[in-house]
Design an enzyme around this catalytic site. Structure first.
Site, PDB file in Angstrom:
ATOM      1  CE  LYS A 134       2.911   0.311   5.031  1.00  0.00           C
ATOM      2  NZ  LYS A 134       2.482   0.123   3.629  1.00  0.00           N
ATOM      3  CD  GLU A 174      -2.784   1.161   2.459  1.00  0.00           C
ATOM      4  OE1 GLU A 174      -2.750   0.235   3.288  1.00  0.00           O
ATOM      5  OE2 GLU A 174      -3.485   2.181   2.591  1.00  0.00           O
ATOM      6  NE  ARG A 205       2.749  -8.128  10.162  1.00  0.00           N
ATOM      7  CZ  ARG A 205       2.671  -7.025   9.403  1.00  0.00           C
ATOM      8  NH1 ARG A 205       3.543  -6.069   9.503  1.00  0.00           N
ATOM      9  NH2 ARG A 205       1.681  -6.872   8.567  1.00  0.00           N
TER      10      ARG A 205
HETATM   11  P1  ATP Z   1      -0.229  -1.410   6.788  1.00  0.00           P
HETATM   12  O1  ATP Z   1      -0.487  -1.454   8.244  1.00  0.00           O
HETATM   13  O2  ATP Z   1      -0.060  -0.050   6.261  1.00  0.00           O
HETATM   14  O3  ATP Z   1      -1.120  -2.301   5.966  1.00  0.00           O
HETATM   15  P2  ATP Z   1       1.811  -3.235   6.025  1.00  0.00           P
HETATM   16  O4  ATP Z   1       3.152  -3.300   6.623  1.00  0.00           O
HETATM   17  O5  ATP Z   1       0.924  -4.416   6.043  1.00  0.00           O
HETATM   18  O6  ATP Z   1       1.201  -2.009   6.699  1.00  0.00           O
HETATM   19  P3  ATP Z   1       1.596  -3.201   3.153  1.00  0.00           P
HETATM   20  O7  ATP Z   1       2.026  -2.152   2.222  1.00  0.00           O
HETATM   21  O8  ATP Z   1       0.173  -3.601   3.159  1.00  0.00           O
HETATM   22  O9  ATP Z   1       1.999  -2.703   4.585  1.00  0.00           O
HETATM   23  O10 ATP Z   1       2.516  -4.476   2.968  1.00  0.00           O
HETATM   24  C1  ATP Z   1       2.798  -5.032   1.720  1.00  0.00           C
HETATM   25  C2  ATP Z   1       3.113  -6.475   1.885  1.00  0.00           C
HETATM   26  O11 ATP Z   1       4.238  -6.628   2.752  1.00  0.00           O
HETATM   27  C3  ATP Z   1       1.975  -7.224   2.499  1.00  0.00           C
HETATM   28  O12 ATP Z   1       1.754  -8.390   1.748  1.00  0.00           O
HETATM   29  C4  ATP Z   1       2.436  -7.536   3.888  1.00  0.00           C
HETATM   30  O13 ATP Z   1       1.921  -8.765   4.305  1.00  0.00           O
HETATM   31  C5  ATP Z   1       3.950  -7.575   3.743  1.00  0.00           C
HETATM   32  N1  ATP Z   1       4.588  -7.183   5.002  1.00  0.00           N
HETATM   33  C6  ATP Z   1       4.404  -6.054   5.688  1.00  0.00           C
HETATM   34  N2  ATP Z   1       5.115  -6.043   6.835  1.00  0.00           N
HETATM   35  C7  ATP Z   1       5.785  -7.215   6.864  1.00  0.00           C
HETATM   36  C8  ATP Z   1       6.690  -7.820   7.791  1.00  0.00           C
HETATM   37  N3  ATP Z   1       7.057  -7.204   8.916  1.00  0.00           N
HETATM   38  N4  ATP Z   1       7.175  -9.033   7.488  1.00  0.00           N
HETATM   39  C9  ATP Z   1       6.812  -9.656   6.356  1.00  0.00           C
HETATM   40  N5  ATP Z   1       5.976  -9.155   5.455  1.00  0.00           N
HETATM   41  C10 ATP Z   1       5.450  -7.951   5.692  1.00  0.00           C
HETATM   42 MG    MG Z   2      -1.125  -4.189   4.808  1.00  0.00          MG
END
Ligand code: ATP
Ligand code: MG
Length: 565
Positions: A271, A36, A261
């Site tokens: 974020k 996102e 994660r």
């Molecule tokens: P938000 O809370 O803004 O959704 P997010 O960290 O999930 O934060 P995204 O941009 O939705 O942000 O994440 C993109 C991809 O990265 C998603 O598929 C998410 O599952 C993966 N991702 C995010 N944080 C992690 C993490 N700490 N470890 C592994 N994968 C992650």
């Molecule tokens: Mg997300």
């Protein structure tokens, strides 16, 4: 450790192998990374990127980059650009498969119409608060909305009016008609569309209704022909909902697979919190070298290889765990030890005058570029009467085991000569400001013909030839292992995470360091040039990592002294 690694890599691969055996996807493997665009990528995202692109690579498949830009409020072009830049830098290639969820807004709307037509969605007029209140709890079923039993015609009409902008924000929603007493709360008539009179970074004012993440996400995967939709564990409870949506429509049904994660010790990964650090000026931008962002790690001197190796090393598991940040640092050390060019740099200088070296003269000495890499060759460094050594390499009253400089002591200067300290010059405050030494011309290159030995070898820089630089040393950004646990994470910021050494002296080759090359400053760690300049217009170098894990050393000493007591 190695066992876990093999096992964890296999968990997703096993599923794919199974699918390939049954021919479920005709041996197709198509994954995606769906960020996102509401912040910069961080090391957790890197894990997900490496996993998704890695799986596609292993099976000769494809991986898309898709911006999941369904929320107009928090998303910005700056983030889109940074994400593309960081992913390219990490070394990944999505070829022509760059997609935006917003490109599917019409398609997602059409799918919603299909649900309405088949009586599986309705326009609801409860407020967001009322929806929450009537949702029930884990122990109690929810309450059906009074608007739940509208006819398909009525719903179609109202939904069209929602799209046409005839209602205010929050006044109506489109909800799926599933089951208000479903044990999974996500299935209790979830909202599909909400009204939001907001401009979107790509579609402008074309839409005033926006799809909810749960509605959009699975369908985006379906539209792109994704086979294995890899996501993090918190979406496990949402999978039944994605499945339900996909089953109501005549569309491809990707398989969702969840993994844990990445959590790193002494690090935050949210974020929202990272943005707060930037917005409140605790950091010098998203790419501050203390940030766990990809751009921060890059500016810090990390290499894409180190980050990819780290991601491979931690693998993918089903269990949530905290990974020691030392593993990330070690991945960098391992990579840089093999390939970082070595140079001499004095971080905190002390002047040494070699009193028996002729004034006004200098000579060039051979230095090895990288002892780990025989092909890296040699360079020449100048030696002269006045040099700098590290302040911490001198003690006026050294203990026996201090093998560096002290009054009357002899040491080796790396690639140069043996020197002996004869005189200590102090200022009025009693601080040591200069050493007077003599050198032994017979010891050129670092060994004595008479076979006498010295224990210490110091790095040094010729004063007349030195490049003046500012050095920035970094420590953990947070003082607690898990800054997210209990209390405000802001209170746990390490006040000493940045230390500036304004008077460093570097060997002349550092006047123009190679772009994006992280060097080893012998005995001091790995350093990379920053794009900025110091306030007095000097070159700035960031320390990526120390040579050894100093934290482990400190902890070790603490344990040892505790054991002794
Ligand atoms: P938000 O809370 O803004 O959704 P997010 O960290 O999930 O934060 P995204 O941009 O939705 O942000 O994440 C993109 C991809 O990265 C998603 O598929 C998410 O599952 C993966 N991702 C995010 N944080 C992690 C993490 N700490 N470890 C592994 N994968 C992650
Ligand atoms: Mg997300």
């Amino acid at each position: 450790m190695t066992d876990t690694k093999t096992e964890t890599i296999n968990f997703i691969q096993k599923i794919i192998d199974g699918d390939n055996a049954t021919g479920k996807w005709e041996k197709r493997v198509h994954t995606r990374f769906p960020p996102e665009p509401n912040g910069y990528l961080h090391i957790g995202h890197a894990k997900s990127i490496c996993l998704n692109f890695g799986l596609a690579d292993k099976y000769g498949g494809k991986c898309n980059l898709r911006f999941d830009d369904t929320n107009p409020v928090k998303e910005e072009e700056e983030y889109v650009e940074s994400i593309i830049k960081d992913m390219k830098w990490l070394g990944f290639d999505w070829e022509d498969r760059l997609y935006f969820a917003s490109d599917y807004f019409q398609q997602l709307f059409d799918y919603a119409i299909q649900l309405v037509e088949s009586g599986k969605a309705y326009v609801c007029e409860l407020t967001p608060d009322e929806i929450r209140e009537t949702r029930g709890t884990l122990n109690n079923p929810g309450k059906e909305s009074p608007y739940r039993n509208r006819t398909a015609e009525e719903n179609l009409d109202l939904f069209s009016q929602m799209k046409a902008g005839e209602f205010g924000n929050g006044s109506k929603t489109l909800r799926a008609k599933i089951d208000m007493s479903h044990p999974n709360l996500n299935m209790r008539d979830p909202v599909i569309y909400r009204i939001l009179h907001e401009s979107h970074h790509r579609t402008g004012d074309e839409w005033c209704i926006y799809p909810m993440y749960d509605w959009a996400h699975g369908l985006e995967d379906s539209i792109e022909g994704i086979t294995h939709s890899v996501c993090t564990l918190e979406f496990e409870d949402h999978r039944p909902l994605y499945d339900w949506y996909l089953d109501q429509l005549d569309v491809l049904h990707p398989q969702q697979i969840e993994f844990a994660r990445l959590n790193l010790s002494f690090t935050i990964m949210s974020k929202r919190k990272l943005k707060q650090l930037v917005d409140e000026n605790h950091m010098d931008g998203w790419d501050d070298p203390r940030m766990p962002t990809i751009s921060g790690l890059r500016r810090r001197g990390y290499t894409p290889e180190a980050i990819r190796n780290f991601a491979e090393d931690v693998g993918a598991t089903k269990r949530d765990s905290m990974i020691d940040v030392i593993r990330l640092e070690n991945a960098l050390r391992e990579d840089l030890n093999k390939r970082a060019p070595r140079v001499l740099g004095v971080l905190d200088p002390l002047k040494v005058v070699i009193t028996n070296y002729p004034e006004g003269e200098s000579e060039m000495l051979d230095a090895i570029n990288n002892p780990e890499n025989p092909d890296s060759g040699k360079r020449e460094i100048p030696f002269s009467r006045e040099i700098y050594v590290e302040k911490s390499d001198f003690m006026e009253d050294p203990p026996k085991k201090f093998f560096r400089l002290g009054p009357g002591r002899e040491v080796r200067l790396r690639y140069a000569y043996f020197i002996t300290c004869n005189e200590v010059i102090k200022n009025d405050d009693g601080n040591v400001v200069e050493l007077h030494c003599t050198y032994d011309p017979e010891t050129k290159g670092g060994s004595a013909p008479d076979g006498r030995k010295v224990r210490g070898t110091l790095h040094w820089v010729s004063a007349d030839h030195a490049v003046h630089a500012e050095i920035r040393l970094y420590d953990r950004l947070f003082m607690e292992e898990n800054p997210d646990k209990g209390g405000d994470f802001m209170d746990k910021l390490n006040p000493d995470s940045l230390q500036i050494l304004p008077n460093a002296k570097l060997e002349p080759s550092m006047v123009e360091p190679q772009e994006s090359v992280t060097y080893q400053f012998e005995r001091n760690g790995y350093f990379v040039k920053d794009d900025g300049r110091s306030s007095d217009d000097k070159l700035v170098f960031n320390r990526a990592v120390t040579l050894r894990d100093t934290w482990a050393k400190i902890l070790n000493q603490q344990t040892k002294s505790a054991n002794r007591k």
